[in-house]
Design a protein around this motif. Structure first.
Motif, PDB file in Angstrom:
ATOM      1  N   TYR A  66       9.469  26.604  21.593  1.00 19.86           N
ATOM      2  CA  TYR A  66       8.382  25.676  21.912  1.00 19.86           C
ATOM      3  C   TYR A  66       8.948  24.263  22.123  1.00 19.86           C
ATOM      4  CZ  TYR A  66       3.645  23.714  21.607  1.00 19.86           C
ATOM      5  OH  TYR A  66       2.453  23.077  21.869  1.00 19.86           O
ATOM      6  N   PRO A  67       9.168  23.884  23.373  1.00 10.79           N
ATOM      7  CA  PRO A  67       9.767  22.582  23.655  1.00 10.79           C
ATOM      8  C   PRO A  67       8.764  21.427  23.447  1.00 10.79           C
ATOM      9  CG  PRO A  67      10.082  24.127  25.499  1.00 10.79           C
ATOM     10  CD  PRO A  67       9.031  24.701  24.598  1.00 10.79           C
ATOM     11  N   LEU A  68       9.256  20.389  22.791  1.00  7.86           N
ATOM     12  CA  LEU A  68       8.428  19.209  22.520  1.00  7.86           C
ATOM     13  C   LEU A  68       9.212  17.954  22.896  1.00  7.86           C
ATOM     14  CD1 LEU A  68       7.271  20.222  18.916  1.00  7.86           C
ATOM     15  CD2 LEU A  68       5.848  20.241  20.987  1.00  7.86           C
ATOM     16  N   TYR A  69       8.470  16.871  23.188  1.00 13.33           N
ATOM     17  CA  TYR A  69       9.159  15.587  23.370  1.00 13.33           C
ATOM     18  C   TYR A  69       9.854  15.220  22.062  1.00 13.33           C
ATOM     19  CZ  TYR A  69       6.837  14.388  27.788  1.00 13.33           C
ATOM     20  OH  TYR A  69       6.415  14.357  29.083  1.00 13.33           O
ATOM     21  N   HIS A  70      10.941  14.477  22.194  1.00 14.80           N
ATOM     22  CA  HIS A  70      11.637  14.012  20.995  1.00 14.80           C
ATOM     23  C   HIS A  70      10.819  12.867  20.372  1.00 14.80           C
ATOM     24  CE1 HIS A  70      14.636  12.464  18.301  1.00 14.80           C
ATOM     25  NE2 HIS A  70      15.432  13.473  18.600  1.00 14.80           N
ATOM     26  N   PRO A  71      10.602  12.902  19.049  1.00 13.64           N
ATOM     27  CA  PRO A  71       9.804  11.840  18.426  1.00 13.64           C
ATOM     28  C   PRO A  71      10.361  10.437  18.693  1.00 13.64           C
ATOM     29  CG  PRO A  71      10.239  13.591  16.843  1.00 13.64           C
ATOM     30  CD  PRO A  71      10.996  13.947  18.091  1.00 13.64           C
ATOM     31  N   ALA A  72      11.691  10.308  18.818  1.00 11.68           N
ATOM     32  CA  ALA A  72      12.255   8.967  19.090  1.00 11.68           C
ATOM     33  C   ALA A  72      11.770   8.444  20.430  1.00 11.68           C
ATOM     34  CB  ALA A  72      13.777   9.029  19.058  1.00 11.68           C
ATOM     35  N   ALA A  73      11.590   9.332  21.390  1.00 10.32           N
ATOM     36  CA  ALA A  73      11.126   8.909  22.717  1.00 10.32           C
ATOM     37  C   ALA A  73       9.655   8.514  22.660  1.00 10.32           C
ATOM     38  CB  ALA A  73      11.337  10.039  23.721  1.00 10.32           C
ATOM     39  N   ALA A  74       8.910   9.132  21.744  1.00  9.97           N
ATOM     40  CA  ALA A  74       7.466   8.868  21.666  1.00  9.97           C
ATOM     41  C   ALA A  74       7.147   7.631  20.826  1.00  9.97           C
ATOM     42  CB  ALA A  74       6.761  10.085  21.057  1.00  9.97           C
ATOM     43  N   LEU A  75       8.172   7.135  20.089  1.00  8.23           N
ATOM     44  CA  LEU A  75       7.917   6.025  19.166  1.00  8.23           C
ATOM     45  C   LEU A  75       7.330   4.804  19.866  1.00  8.23           C
ATOM     46  CD1 LEU A  75      10.965   5.865  16.704  1.00  8.23           C
ATOM     47  CD2 LEU A  75       8.543   6.074  16.104  1.00  8.23           C
ATOM     48  N   TYR A  76       7.850   4.512  21.036  1.00  2.00           N
ATOM     49  CA  TYR A  76       7.438   3.279  21.720  1.00  2.00           C
ATOM     50  C   TYR A  76       6.702   3.568  23.020  1.00  2.00           C
ATOM     51  CZ  TYR A  76      10.764   1.778  18.261  1.00  2.00           C
ATOM     52  OH  TYR A  76      11.419   1.599  17.065  1.00  2.00           O
ATOM     53  N   THR A  77       6.258   4.791  23.204  1.00  2.00           N
ATOM     54  CA  THR A  77       5.546   5.137  24.438  1.00  2.00           C
ATOM     55  C   THR A  77       4.239   5.829  24.064  1.00  2.00           C
ATOM     56  OG1 THR A  77       7.737   5.560  25.383  1.00  2.00           O
ATOM     57  CG2 THR A  77       5.865   6.202  26.738  1.00  2.00           C
ATOM     58  N   PRO A  78       3.140   5.075  23.982  1.00  2.00           N
ATOM     59  CA  PRO A  78       1.883   5.633  23.483  1.00  2.00           C
ATOM     60  C   PRO A  78       1.434   6.895  24.210  1.00  2.00           C
ATOM     61  CG  PRO A  78       1.704   3.253  23.723  1.00  2.00           C
ATOM     62  CD  PRO A  78       3.039   3.642  24.288  1.00  2.00           C
ATOM     63  N   ARG A  79       1.619   6.953  25.512  1.00  2.00           N
ATOM     64  CA  ARG A  79       1.179   8.142  26.255  1.00  2.00           C
ATOM     65  C   ARG A  79       1.977   9.381  25.827  1.00  2.00           C
ATOM     66  NH1 ARG A  79      -2.098  11.640  27.531  1.00  2.00           N
ATOM     67  NH2 ARG A  79      -1.446  13.014  29.208  1.00  2.00           N
ATOM     68  N   MET A  80       3.266   9.170  25.604  1.00  3.38           N
ATOM     69  CA  MET A  80       4.113  10.296  25.185  1.00  3.38           C
ATOM     70  C   MET A  80       3.724  10.748  23.771  1.00  3.38           C
ATOM     71  SD  MET A  80       8.225  10.394  25.470  1.00  3.38           S
ATOM     72  CE  MET A  80       8.521  10.147  27.184  1.00  3.38           C
ATOM     73  N   LEU A  81       3.366   9.786  22.945  1.00  2.00           N
ATOM     74  CA  LEU A  81       2.948  10.117  21.580  1.00  2.00           C
ATOM     75  C   LEU A  81       1.677  10.967  21.604  1.00  2.00           C
ATOM     76  CD1 LEU A  81       3.188   9.904  18.528  1.00  2.00           C
ATOM     77  CD2 LEU A  81       2.059   7.669  18.645  1.00  2.00           C
ATOM     78  N   GLU A  82       0.757  10.588  22.469  1.00  2.27           N
ATOM     79  CA  GLU A  82      -0.484  11.378  22.609  1.00  2.27           C
ATOM     80  C   GLU A  82      -0.173  12.825  22.996  1.00  2.27           C
ATOM     81  OE1 GLU A  82      -3.577  10.170  25.499  1.00  2.27           O
ATOM     82  OE2 GLU A  82      -3.286   8.186  24.583  1.00  2.27           O
TER      83      GLU A  82
END
Ligand code: URA
Length: 213
Positions: free
Chosen positions: A158-174
């Motif tokens: 199950y591939p997911l975005y890396h949390p470090a990439a989502a830290l500063y990108t609200p859309r990616m965090l969503e």
């Protein structure tokens, strides 16, 4: 229980690994942490500054986000197992190099064999490309589970975005939160019966061909 003991024995073995030059710059090997018999395993990229100092994966800012995401689905770090593609910190947190991945990947395969997770969630491009055996990037495959054979057993990758990439990108965090929300359903699926034994996924390509750098 045998697998837990075997994992500890393997951890002790890997503690003195010198398979690649990263051994020279590390404080310690960051083997992995969590439930040695977890149904859910996460695989990140490589230890950073804090992980290298503490010997535990995902203890920095990305780790705090991972903890929050787990909390959002009713889990804690004690319920899952967390490891990385590389067990030693690359200098300055640079990207893993193909030869480092090649030197280190056997450690990850053996961890998967011993832990026998049902769902392996890959965090970011490096883990996703290595464990899927395909060069397709995370932006195209995140949130899409794939049945595959890892460590000789059928698992859901199950591939997911890396949390470090989502830290500063609200859309990616969503998106990461939405993808996380599906994990309980994936864990509830009936496991496929085991088929033939493979140390690596069928069609796995060398790191260079996977575009891992
Ligand atoms: N990022 C990773 O991929 N792994 C860690 O352990 C910490 C940050």
């Amino acid at each position: 229980m045998a697998a837990a003991t075997d994992l500890l024995t393997y951890r002790d073995e890997v503690a003195s690994c010198t398979r690649c030059p990263l051994a020279q710059g590390r404080t310690q090997v960051v083997f992995g942490s969590g439930d040695p018999a977890a149904d859910l395993m996460f695989v990140g990229e490589a230890p950073g500054f804090h992980e290298d100092k503490q010997g535990v994966p995902f203890v920095g800012a990305a780790g705090k986000l991972l903890d929050q995401l787990l909390g959002g689905i009713g889990l804690t770090r004690a319920d899952v197992y967390v490891a990385n593609v590389l067990k030693c910190r690359p200098p300055g947190n640079r990207d893993p190099q193909p030869e480092e991945i090649e030197a280190c990947e056997a450690h990850l395969w053996h961890q998967i064999e011993l832990i026998r997770p049902r769902v392996v969630a890959t965090l970011g491009n490096f883990a996703t490309k290595l464990l899927s055996g395909k060069p397709t990037g995370i932006t195209r495959v995140h949130g899409q589970e794939q049945e595959t054979t890892l460590g000789g057993r059928r698992v859901l990758l199950y591939p997911l975005y890396h949390p470090a990439a989502a830290l500063y990108t609200p859309r990616m965090l969503e998106v990461l939160q939405m993808d996380f929300a599906r994990i309980p359903e994936l864990l509830g699926r009936e496991p496929e019966p085991p088929i033939e034994q493979h140390a690596a996924p069928v069609g796995a390509e060398p790191a260079v061909q996977l575009g891992l750098f």
